[in-house]
Design a protein around this motif. Structure first.
Motif, mmCIF file in Angstrom:
data_model
loop_
_atom_site.group_PDB
_atom_site.id
_atom_site.type_symbol
_atom_site.label_atom_id
_atom_site.label_comp_id
_atom_site.label_asym_id
_atom_site.label_seq_id
_atom_site.Cartn_x
_atom_site.Cartn_y
_atom_site.Cartn_z
ATOM 1 N N UNK A 85 0.856 -1.197 0.000
ATOM 2 C CA UNK A 85 0.000 0.000 0.000
ATOM 3 C C UNK A 85 0.889 1.243 0.000
ATOM 4 N N UNK A 86 1.831 1.292 0.937
ATOM 5 C CA UNK A 86 2.690 2.477 1.065
ATOM 6 C C UNK A 86 3.608 2.640 -0.138
ATOM 7 N N UNK A 87 4.171 1.545 -0.581
ATOM 8 C CA UNK A 87 5.119 1.598 -1.685
ATOM 9 C C UNK A 87 4.451 2.168 -2.936
ATOM 10 N N UNK A 88 3.225 1.698 -3.220
ATOM 11 C CA UNK A 88 2.507 2.186 -4.398
ATOM 12 C C UNK A 88 2.219 3.671 -4.278
ATOM 13 N N UNK A 89 1.726 4.083 -3.125
ATOM 14 C CA UNK A 89 1.335 5.487 -2.975
ATOM 15 C C UNK A 89 2.564 6.398 -2.901
ATOM 16 N N UNK A 90 3.637 5.912 -2.303
ATOM 17 C CA UNK A 90 4.893 6.687 -2.328
ATOM 18 C C UNK A 90 5.297 6.967 -3.775
ATOM 19 N N UNK A 91 5.222 5.938 -4.585
ATOM 20 C CA UNK A 91 5.583 6.073 -5.990
ATOM 21 C C UNK A 91 4.687 7.077 -6.713
ATOM 22 N N UNK A 92 3.435 7.182 -6.284
ATOM 23 C CA UNK A 92 2.492 8.088 -6.930
ATOM 24 C C UNK A 92 2.516 9.492 -6.316
ATOM 25 N N UNK A 93 3.508 9.772 -5.482
ATOM 26 C CA UNK A 93 3.664 11.134 -4.967
ATOM 27 C C UNK A 93 2.839 11.462 -3.737
ATOM 28 N N UNK A 94 2.381 10.446 -3.012
ATOM 29 C CA UNK A 94 1.619 10.678 -1.784
ATOM 30 C C UNK A 94 2.568 10.938 -0.608
ATOM 31 N N UNK A 95 2.066 11.644 0.394
ATOM 32 C CA UNK A 95 2.810 11.907 1.621
ATOM 33 C C UNK A 95 2.110 11.199 2.781
ATOM 34 N N UNK A 96 2.885 10.526 3.602
ATOM 35 C CA UNK A 96 2.299 9.848 4.759
ATOM 36 C C UNK A 96 2.000 10.847 5.876
ATOM 37 N N UNK A 97 0.837 10.713 6.488
ATOM 38 C CA UNK A 97 0.437 11.616 7.569
ATOM 39 C C UNK A 97 0.051 10.825 8.824
ATOM 40 N N UNK A 98 0.054 11.529 9.967
ATOM 41 C CA UNK A 98 -0.375 10.968 11.247
ATOM 42 C C UNK A 98 -1.313 11.975 11.888
ATOM 43 N N UNK A 99 -2.575 11.603 12.020
ATOM 44 C CA UNK A 99 -3.578 12.574 12.464
ATOM 45 C C UNK A 99 -4.142 12.201 13.843
ATOM 46 N N UNK A 100 -4.843 13.148 14.488
ATOM 47 C CA UNK A 100 -5.337 12.911 15.849
ATOM 48 C C UNK A 100 -6.371 11.791 15.910
ATOM 49 N N UNK A 101 -6.262 10.988 16.940
ATOM 50 C CA UNK A 101 -7.267 9.958 17.198
ATOM 51 C C UNK A 101 -8.238 10.422 18.275
ATOM 52 N N UNK A 102 -7.944 11.564 18.881
ATOM 53 C CA UNK A 102 -8.850 12.164 19.863
ATOM 54 C C UNK A 102 -9.420 13.422 19.220
ATOM 55 N N UNK A 103 -10.755 13.475 19.137
ATOM 56 C CA UNK A 103 -11.385 14.611 18.466
ATOM 57 C C UNK A 103 -12.429 15.244 19.372
ATOM 58 N N UNK A 104 -12.725 16.521 19.081
ATOM 59 C CA UNK A 104 -13.588 17.305 19.958
ATOM 60 C C UNK A 104 -15.070 17.095 19.756
ATOM 61 N N UNK A 105 -15.472 16.581 18.565
ATOM 62 C CA UNK A 105 -16.910 16.363 18.385
ATOM 63 C C UNK A 105 -17.164 15.065 17.639
ATOM 64 N N UNK A 106 -18.339 14.530 17.850
ATOM 65 C CA UNK A 106 -18.681 13.199 17.341
ATOM 66 C C UNK A 106 -19.579 13.354 16.138
ATOM 67 N N UNK A 107 -19.044 14.011 15.100
ATOM 68 C CA UNK A 107 -19.918 14.475 14.036
ATOM 69 C C UNK A 107 -19.793 13.720 12.733
ATOM 70 N N UNK A 108 -18.778 12.900 12.607
ATOM 71 C CA UNK A 108 -18.442 12.465 11.272
ATOM 72 C C UNK A 108 -19.383 11.471 10.612
ATOM 73 N N UNK A 109 -19.799 10.472 11.325
ATOM 74 C CA UNK A 109 -20.644 9.470 10.676
ATOM 75 C C UNK A 109 -21.721 9.015 11.641
ATOM 76 N N UNK A 110 -22.570 8.153 11.166
ATOM 77 C CA UNK A 110 -23.657 7.710 12.016
ATOM 78 C C UNK A 110 -23.235 6.655 13.031
ATOM 79 N N UNK A 111 -22.089 6.020 12.793
ATOM 80 C CA UNK A 111 -21.682 4.920 13.667
ATOM 81 C C UNK A 111 -21.414 5.406 15.084
ATOM 82 N N UNK A 112 -21.471 4.477 16.024
ATOM 83 C CA UNK A 112 -21.265 4.823 17.420
ATOM 84 C C UNK A 112 -19.843 5.260 17.695
ATOM 85 N N UNK A 113 -19.684 6.166 18.629
ATOM 86 C CA UNK A 113 -18.357 6.654 18.991
ATOM 87 C C UNK A 113 -18.071 6.341 20.452
#
Lengths: 434, 434
Positions: free
Chosen positions: B143-171
């Protein structure tokens, strides 16, 4: 439709009609000629708008509006990169953008850290604010590449755990289907257990600390680069793997983020073939002779002491890295392996890099009965550790490992004082957004 | 000390004294000859113990005890791998191990899933239980190798968020320094914002769903392989990148986990140069003609329908993958881009693989005012989305992305029915340990 060309590739297309796309980085209107600089992921491209309507054209866009431009690639020694686009046709891909919170086109960042953090989603578009994360991504790629080569297996372990037993640091509680659970402070127990399965494992993932202090080097979530390996003789084998890993990380930064290294004029450290090491006791003697005593009177290194030792290593060993070995057992977690020759001292180490502790590691206990003794000595109930301990009753090799804080590593490489500058969307005592 | 040789490398050392190390996988004692099979991360090695004391030697060890063995590598066509170790000296590296919860040396797994999960740290040592995670690690590397080749940048984002707004699933709710916070259900908002910074991003990380149902394909935590890219024409560009990515994942499994592919006799899918796609409406017509109606009467595909469509794609297109495009907007999250020609249909897609939905993806809205309209239409307050929406007011290109569930992917590749079999330490409604 002709394929999109990236700004950095334009010099290869002189004399051709191309399509570029990106953000309006800057507009400048002279009397009858206008310049629009377009920013894409590869860099900047200058577009020249001439003729009587040029003023209207550049007025119709605003900084950060996303546009597509068709035009002729024309050599111009004075333009950035030696080329510019002439005879352009602009097609907007977004609505006219609202003004960014500060000038993203200015060569240096004019905003304060709080402004940057409050507006991270837009602020990080500034090339100098984006740059740290390109260094971070390359570093992680180098971490994985090195460990893959050394026969490690990548793992993904639970971030939700049933007990808050691992370290003294604060934990976040979760309501888990009506049960009390916690966010994992590290993959420590899991990675040790998986040494029993894969021998050598690594994980790149978030760890969580309910840090009640506001400091420049602690966050509630950070990215931990964890490794653990079995069949070691002692902690020195762990240090050898760590040294290889750091060298691989630096090499990959050079290879994949060279542009950023140039932009930020980074001086990357050399990783010596053997990183110098000093014993904790010996370090203490040096510090007593040359520095003020730690006002806390603790058997640990104060930040000022870390800085002094780091400078000492640079001076006497020509190394920006220094291992401090043999930390007192009292200051290390219960799973730390003691030095067989000096039971009060541990087979644990820290790695100082440019004045700061960057990595903690060491050899762990691997015999079930040693865990029982260690937990008893600390007055901890065995029951809380049942799942963890069972793997040791079923045969575990001598093993050890380390953890590198990614944001700290990047901050040290860049020489920035606050790890919030190397975290995309930091989480701390006061910050839960954006 | 001579370096350790791995079991798989022994054939290169015939005639030499070597040191191997690993777990006692199995002991067998005949009248005056004993066999001890040692397991390490590379495979198995047979050690022959002869002479009157051989019985005592093999008795002194137990399965899973960790040992080091010095001895002579001797060719023997009847031994596994064509070699064995003779004239051995054993040195224990652990205490005598307690018996494992089931026979780890048996070629097939004799334990039930609950026994395996309750004892994961030890059970996963069984070569067939460890194998899925080698496939998973290789998949992620691809997965990473392919996307690296296609010019993607790897990111690390917060797993703790301030609101439970994104989807209908339980949080899951967290106590965050006295404030209410939540575990992120996906990096969706962050990866979209970061398209504004890096254009193309990916993240491999944990996501959390408070799933109140006990099913074979849902867990409270799983590993999401997320990608997002800007400057697309529409969702078809996203499908093209996804196709490349899947092909890269399969290629890397072949390259890095070939042993496991052989051990489990896996039939890896071929990723067609173009994955067949069927429109949701067209799929519905097929299903009406050929299957029972969905008892829930929902405008979505029931599991039985996914299976039928998957079988149909295999039959008529010779493909184990099938895109279903144009899902009704009503069934997709608010940030989904509609099909400009059919506003009730989305530019979102699902990818079915071997009868199951494996990937969800699509084009997202990219204009601020479209978000305002979409949220208004769903009666959602704009204020809860302020940070998220601001990046769109500041110029965002047309973009889209996808998310692959790693554990589901591995389960489909291996043909196992329950994703708990492809999760190291699963977390569900009833399981918070080990």
């Amino acid at each position: 439709m002709i394929s999109r060309v990236l700004a950095a590739d334009l010099p290869k297309h002189v004399g051709s009609q191309v399509r570029i796309a990106g953000w309006v980085h800057r507009r400048r209107q002279l009397k009858s000629i206008g310049f629009v600089v377009i920013r894409d992921r590869s860099g900047l491209a200058q577009v020249v708008v001439t003729g009587p309507a040029s003023g209207t054209t550049t007025e119709n866009m605003s900084e950060e509006t996303v546009v597509e431009v068709h035009g002729l690639v024309t050599a111009n020694a004075q333009a950035p990169g030696g080329v510019e686009i002439t005879g352009p046709t602009f097609t907007p891909l977004s609505d006219r953008a609202e003004p960014p919170p500060f000038g993203l086109y200015k060569p240096h960042v004019t905003a304060t850290l709080p402004t940057i953090l409050d507006n991270a989603g837009v602020a990080l578009r500034h090339p100098r604010l984006r740059a740290p994360f390109e260094v971070a991504a390359a570093s992680v790629a180098g971490f994985r590449r090195t460990l893959d080569r050394l026969g490690f297996t990548e793992i993904h372990t639970p971030k939700i755990v049933g007990s808050a037993t691992e370290s003294g640091a604060g934990v976040f509680g979760i309501d888990y289907f009506g049960q009390r659970a916690y966010l994992a402070q590290s993959p420590q127990f899991f990675k040790q257990a998986l040494v029993g399965v894969f021998e050598r494992v690594y994980e790149v993932g978030p760890v969580f600390r309910a840090e009640p202090h506001d400091t420049a080097r602690h966050l509630a979530q950070y990215t931990s680069l964890d490794a653990e390996l079995g069949f070691i003789t002692d902690y020195r084998d762990v240090m050898t793997v760590l040294r290889e890993t750091l060298a691989g990380m630096i090499a990959t930064v050079v290879e994949r983020a060279g542009d950023v290294v140039d932009l930020l004029e980074l001086e990357l450290p050399e990783v010596p073939a053997e990183i110098p090491a000093i014993d904790f006791v010996e370090a203490g003697e040096l510090l007593t002779r040359h520095t003020e005593p730690d006002p806390r009177g603790e058997p640990d290194l104060a930040p000022a002491h870390e800085r002094w030792l780091s400078a000492w290593a640079a001076r006497t060993h020509g190394s920006e890295f220094l291992f401090v070995t043999g930390y007192p057992m009292a200051k290390r977690p219960f799973y730390t392996h003691p030095d067989p020759a000096r039971p009060g001292c541990s087979n644990g180490f820290d790695l100082l890099f440019r004045g700061l502790e960057l990595v903690t590691g060491g050899q762990r206990l691997h015999r079930y009965r040693d865990y029982v003794t260690a937990l008893d000595a600390r007055g901890e109930p065995l029951e809380s550790y049942q799942d963890y301990l069972s793997v040791f009753a079923h045969g575990m090799p001598p093993h050890g490992g380390f953890a590198i804080g990614l944001e700290r590593w990047t901050a040290r490489l860049l020489g920035v004082p606050n790890i919030r500058q190397t975290t995309l969307f930091p989480r701390d005592l006061h910050r839960l957004n954006p």
